[in-house]
Design an enzyme around this catalytic site. Structure first.
Site, PDB file in Angstrom:
ATOM      1  N   ASP A  73       0.766  -1.173  -0.026  1.00  0.00           N
ATOM      2  CA  ASP A  73      -0.057   0.044   0.056  1.00  0.00           C
ATOM      3  C   ASP A  73       0.831   1.448  -0.176  1.00  0.00           C
ATOM      4  O   ASP A  73       1.980   1.256   0.559  1.00  0.00           O
ATOM      5  CB  ASP A  73      -0.989   0.015   1.112  1.00  0.00           C
ATOM      6  CG  ASP A  73      -2.075   1.002   1.041  1.00  0.00           C
ATOM      7  OD1 ASP A  73      -2.425   1.563  -0.015  1.00  0.00           O
ATOM      8  OD2 ASP A  73      -2.522   1.393   2.106  1.00  0.00           O
ATOM      9  N   ASN A  80       1.210   3.460  -2.818  1.00  0.00           N
ATOM     10  CA  ASN A  80       1.463   3.858  -4.313  1.00  0.00           C
ATOM     11  C   ASN A  80       1.051   5.178  -4.508  1.00  0.00           C
ATOM     12  O   ASN A  80       1.824   6.071  -5.080  1.00  0.00           O
ATOM     13  CB  ASN A  80       1.327   2.812  -5.452  1.00  0.00           C
ATOM     14  CG  ASN A  80       1.822   1.530  -5.209  1.00  0.00           C
ATOM     15  OD1 ASN A  80       2.723   1.400  -4.314  1.00  0.00           O
ATOM     16  ND2 ASN A  80       1.314   0.546  -6.001  1.00  0.00           N
ATOM     17  N   GLY A  81      -0.220   5.503  -4.505  1.00  0.00           N
ATOM     18  CA  GLY A  81      -0.819   6.809  -4.675  1.00  0.00           C
ATOM     19  C   GLY A  81      -0.272   7.927  -3.942  1.00  0.00           C
ATOM     20  O   GLY A  81       0.080   9.005  -4.401  1.00  0.00           O
ATOM     21  N   HIS A 110       2.244   3.384  -9.164  1.00  0.00           N
ATOM     22  CA  HIS A 110       2.073   2.011  -9.473  1.00  0.00           C
ATOM     23  C   HIS A 110       3.344   1.279 -10.194  1.00  0.00           C
ATOM     24  O   HIS A 110       3.740   0.206  -9.783  1.00  0.00           O
ATOM     25  CB  HIS A 110       0.850   1.538 -10.180  1.00  0.00           C
ATOM     26  CG  HIS A 110      -0.348   2.069  -9.443  1.00  0.00           C
ATOM     27  ND1 HIS A 110      -0.728   1.708  -8.053  1.00  0.00           N
ATOM     28  CD2 HIS A 110      -1.483   2.783  -9.499  1.00  0.00           C
ATOM     29  CE1 HIS A 110      -1.955   2.143  -7.643  1.00  0.00           C
ATOM     30  NE2 HIS A 110      -2.397   3.005  -8.675  1.00  0.00           N
ATOM     31  N   SER A 163      -7.513  -5.230  -5.728  1.00  0.00           N
ATOM     32  CA  SER A 163      -8.690  -6.074  -4.788  1.00  0.00           C
ATOM     33  C   SER A 163      -9.809  -5.973  -5.644  1.00  0.00           C
ATOM     34  O   SER A 163     -10.019  -4.952  -6.477  1.00  0.00           O
ATOM     35  CB  SER A 163      -8.669  -5.192  -3.468  1.00  0.00           C
ATOM     36  OG  SER A 163      -9.413  -3.879  -3.460  1.00  0.00           O
ATOM     37  N   THR A 164     -10.802  -6.622  -5.359  1.00  0.00           N
ATOM     38  CA  THR A 164     -12.228  -6.524  -5.687  1.00  0.00           C
ATOM     39  C   THR A 164     -12.770  -5.184  -5.428  1.00  0.00           C
ATOM     40  O   THR A 164     -13.794  -4.658  -6.049  1.00  0.00           O
ATOM     41  CB  THR A 164     -13.151  -7.550  -5.332  1.00  0.00           C
ATOM     42  OG1 THR A 164     -13.110  -7.818  -3.887  1.00  0.00           O
ATOM     43  CG2 THR A 164     -12.859  -9.022  -5.543  1.00  0.00           C
ATOM     44  N   GLU A 165     -12.358  -4.489  -4.289  1.00  0.00           N
ATOM     45  CA  GLU A 165     -12.800  -3.044  -3.965  1.00  0.00           C
ATOM     46  C   GLU A 165     -12.193  -2.200  -4.681  1.00  0.00           C
ATOM     47  O   GLU A 165     -12.821  -1.120  -5.139  1.00  0.00           O
ATOM     48  CB  GLU A 165     -12.401  -2.709  -2.497  1.00  0.00           C
ATOM     49  CG  GLU A 165     -13.427  -3.475  -1.508  1.00  0.00           C
ATOM     50  CD  GLU A 165     -13.060  -5.076  -1.504  1.00  0.00           C
ATOM     51  OE1 GLU A 165     -12.135  -5.421  -1.530  1.00  0.00           O
ATOM     52  OE2 GLU A 165     -14.185  -5.745  -1.768  1.00  0.00           O
ATOM     53  N   LEU A 213      10.639 -20.676  -4.777  1.00  0.00           N
ATOM     54  CA  LEU A 213       9.969 -19.477  -4.079  1.00  0.00           C
ATOM     55  C   LEU A 213       8.457 -19.671  -5.071  1.00  0.00           C
ATOM     56  O   LEU A 213       8.679 -19.473  -6.312  1.00  0.00           O
ATOM     57  CB  LEU A 213      10.517 -18.261  -4.044  1.00  0.00           C
ATOM     58  CG  LEU A 213       9.687 -17.162  -3.583  1.00  0.00           C
ATOM     59  CD1 LEU A 213       9.297 -17.247  -2.454  1.00  0.00           C
ATOM     60  CD2 LEU A 213      10.340 -15.918  -4.075  1.00  0.00           C
ATOM     61  N   THR A 233      -6.484  -4.884   7.300  1.00  0.00           N
ATOM     62  CA  THR A 233      -6.231  -5.776   6.351  1.00  0.00           C
ATOM     63  C   THR A 233      -6.835  -5.872   4.867  1.00  0.00           C
ATOM     64  O   THR A 233      -6.496  -6.543   4.108  1.00  0.00           O
ATOM     65  CB  THR A 233      -6.436  -7.292   7.060  1.00  0.00           C
ATOM     66  OG1 THR A 233      -7.915  -7.415   7.758  1.00  0.00           O
ATOM     67  CG2 THR A 233      -5.403  -7.580   8.185  1.00  0.00           C
TER      68      THR A 233
HETATM   69  C1  IPE Z   1      -5.439  -2.883  -0.212  1.00  0.00           C
HETATM   70  O1  IPE Z   1      -5.042  -1.584  -0.561  1.00  0.00           O
HETATM   71  C2  IPE Z   1      -5.557  -3.449  -1.856  1.00  0.00           C
HETATM   72  C3  IPE Z   1      -3.991  -3.459  -2.359  1.00  0.00           C
HETATM   73  C4  IPE Z   1      -2.972  -3.277  -2.229  1.00  0.00           C
HETATM   74  C5  IPE Z   1      -4.186  -4.235  -3.636  1.00  0.00           C
HETATM   75  P1  IPE Z   1      -6.192  -0.274  -0.740  1.00  0.00           P
HETATM   76  O2  IPE Z   1      -5.384   1.093  -0.518  1.00  0.00           O
HETATM   77  O3  IPE Z   1      -7.094  -0.698  -1.724  1.00  0.00           O
HETATM   78  O4  IPE Z   1      -7.089  -0.334   0.731  1.00  0.00           O
HETATM   79  P2  IPE Z   1      -7.855   0.587   1.631  1.00  0.00           P
HETATM   80  O5  IPE Z   1      -8.802   1.144   0.558  1.00  0.00           O
HETATM   81  O6  IPE Z   1      -6.876   1.592   2.066  1.00  0.00           O
HETATM   82  O7  IPE Z   1      -8.431  -0.404   2.786  1.00  0.00           O
HETATM   83  C1  IPE Z   2      -1.439   0.450  -3.214  1.00  0.00           C
HETATM   84  O1  IPE Z   2      -1.443   1.576  -3.277  1.00  0.00           O
HETATM   85  C2  IPE Z   2      -1.791  -0.188  -4.663  1.00  0.00           C
HETATM   86  C3  IPE Z   2      -3.012  -0.710  -4.900  1.00  0.00           C
HETATM   87  C4  IPE Z   2      -4.083  -0.554  -4.323  1.00  0.00           C
HETATM   88  C5  IPE Z   2      -3.273  -1.017  -6.317  1.00  0.00           C
HETATM   89  P1  IPE Z   2      -2.451   2.623  -3.290  1.00  0.00           P
HETATM   90  O2  IPE Z   2      -3.011   2.837  -4.916  1.00  0.00           O
HETATM   91  O3  IPE Z   2      -3.833   2.187  -2.554  1.00  0.00           O
HETATM   92  O4  IPE Z   2      -1.892   3.749  -2.522  1.00  0.00           O
HETATM   93  P2  IPE Z   2      -2.431   4.852  -1.838  1.00  0.00           P
HETATM   94  O5  IPE Z   2      -2.982   4.228  -0.588  1.00  0.00           O
HETATM   95  O6  IPE Z   2      -3.694   5.849  -2.502  1.00  0.00           O
HETATM   96  O7  IPE Z   2      -1.489   5.808  -1.293  1.00  0.00           O
HETATM   97 MG    MG Z   3      -4.261   2.376  -0.424  1.00  0.00          MG
END
Ligand code: IPE
Ligand code: IPE
Ligand code: MG
Length: 268
Positions: free
Chosen positions: A35, A37-38, A52, A80-82, A144, A208
């Site tokens: 988590d 990247n954004g 990403h 994720s599915t979300e 692995l 999680t």
């Molecule tokens: C969890 O991160 C999903 C992945 C790392 C692929 P999210 O950024 O989507 O999770 P929330 O929205 O903060 O719970």
């Molecule tokens: C995790 O990084 C990667 C994915 C969920 C695909 P995010 O894209 O959720 O990064 P933040 O949480 O917005 O910083």
């Molecule tokens: Mg995130």
């Protein structure tokens, strides 16, 4: 058939070597919520998809570090599915990156078995084909196992497992009154995935997010503040080193506080 000779992973640029972990302390399965990247992109004044992309480079390094330390299973939450709730521009950039990484396959000459886990039905068919192809092309590797979770959701996995159990019961091959944990585990979409020992989340969030609820029911949790693109293999090594100091009890009583570590000598 001769086994192909695998290369050893390139060392970390710092020259740092993995810590030596006693075999009985080593986690068998580390799962990672990658988590941040954004936020990393935002901090650098870049569009989210650049975050990403930088995250994909971190994945390569962490996989190299997992090989070096002798980890057997590494599972990565990639989409994720979300995550469909995001802007389509971002979701297609993530899926594009997955295509590129699966096609380029930077682990070709390493002993890495690639698998993927998630719902195929609303993913682009060409991506599903690529992921399946990569899984087939590496299935005989024994070092692995890297499982990439794409369009994965824990509740979705549990619902699909319940459906599989229901189908089996309807066919008369399973008595609903006798369904137990083992039956459930055997009907999971990836029944051979071992339990998660260590669940690591980067990005400074303590949740999680629907990741591996069945497999990680007893996982040790490790949360770190860094954004995923700032992570490298040494963070994995630190996570594993910290894990070795945890006392896992699985519900059993811990050692009594005054119990001597070894039996007292006779007459002492
Ligand atoms: C969890 O991160 C999903 C992945 C790392 C692929 P999210 O950024 O989507 O999770 P929330 O929205 O903060 O719970
Ligand atoms: C995790 O990084 C990667 C994915 C969920 C695909 P995010 O894209 O959720 O990064 P933040 O949480 O917005 O910083
Ligand atoms: Mg995130």
């Amino acid at each position: 058939l001769r086994r192909p000779a695998f290369r050893s992973p390139p060392p970390h640029p710092s020259g740092e070597r993995p810590p030596r972990i006693p075999a009985e302390r080593m986690p068998a399965h580390v799962a990672v919520i990658m988590d941040g990247n954004g936020r990393w992109a935002q901090r650098h004044g870049l569009p989210r998809h650049e975050g990403h992309r930088a995250g994909a480079a971190a994945v390569r390094d962490v996989v190299h570090g997992a090989l070096e330390i002798g980890l057997r299973h590494l599972t990565l939450y990639a989409f994720s599915t979300e995550n469909w709730k995001r802007d389509p521009e971002e979701t297609s950039a993530i899926l594009d990156l997955l295509r590129q990484e699966t096609r380029a396959y930077p682990f070709e000459d390493l002993d890495v078995r690639m698998r993927w886990h998630g719902r195929a039905d609303n993913l682009p068919q060409d991506l599903v084909d690529l992921l399946d192809m990569r899984e087939r092309s590496t299935r005989d590797r024994a070092g692995l196992t890297v499982t990439t979770c794409v369009n994965y959701g824990g509740r979705d996995e549990i619902a699909r497992t319940a459906a599989a159990l229901a189908r089996r019961a309807r066919s008369g091959r399973l008595d609903p009154d006798l369904i137990g944990e083992q039956d459930f585990a055997e009907h999971l979409p990836r029944p051979d995935m071992p339990d998660v020992d260590l669940l690591w989340r980067t990005g400074n969030e303590q949740r999680t997010s629907n990741f591996l609820p069945w497999q990680a029911a007893y996982a040790e949790l490790h949360f770190t503040p860094d954004h995923w693109p700032d992570v490298d293999r040494r963070d994995l090594w630190r996570a594993i080193t910290e894990y070795t100091r945890r006392q896992r009890r699985h519900g059993a009583a811990g050692p009594a506080p005054h119990e001597p570590a070894t039996a007292p000598r006779e007459g002492a």
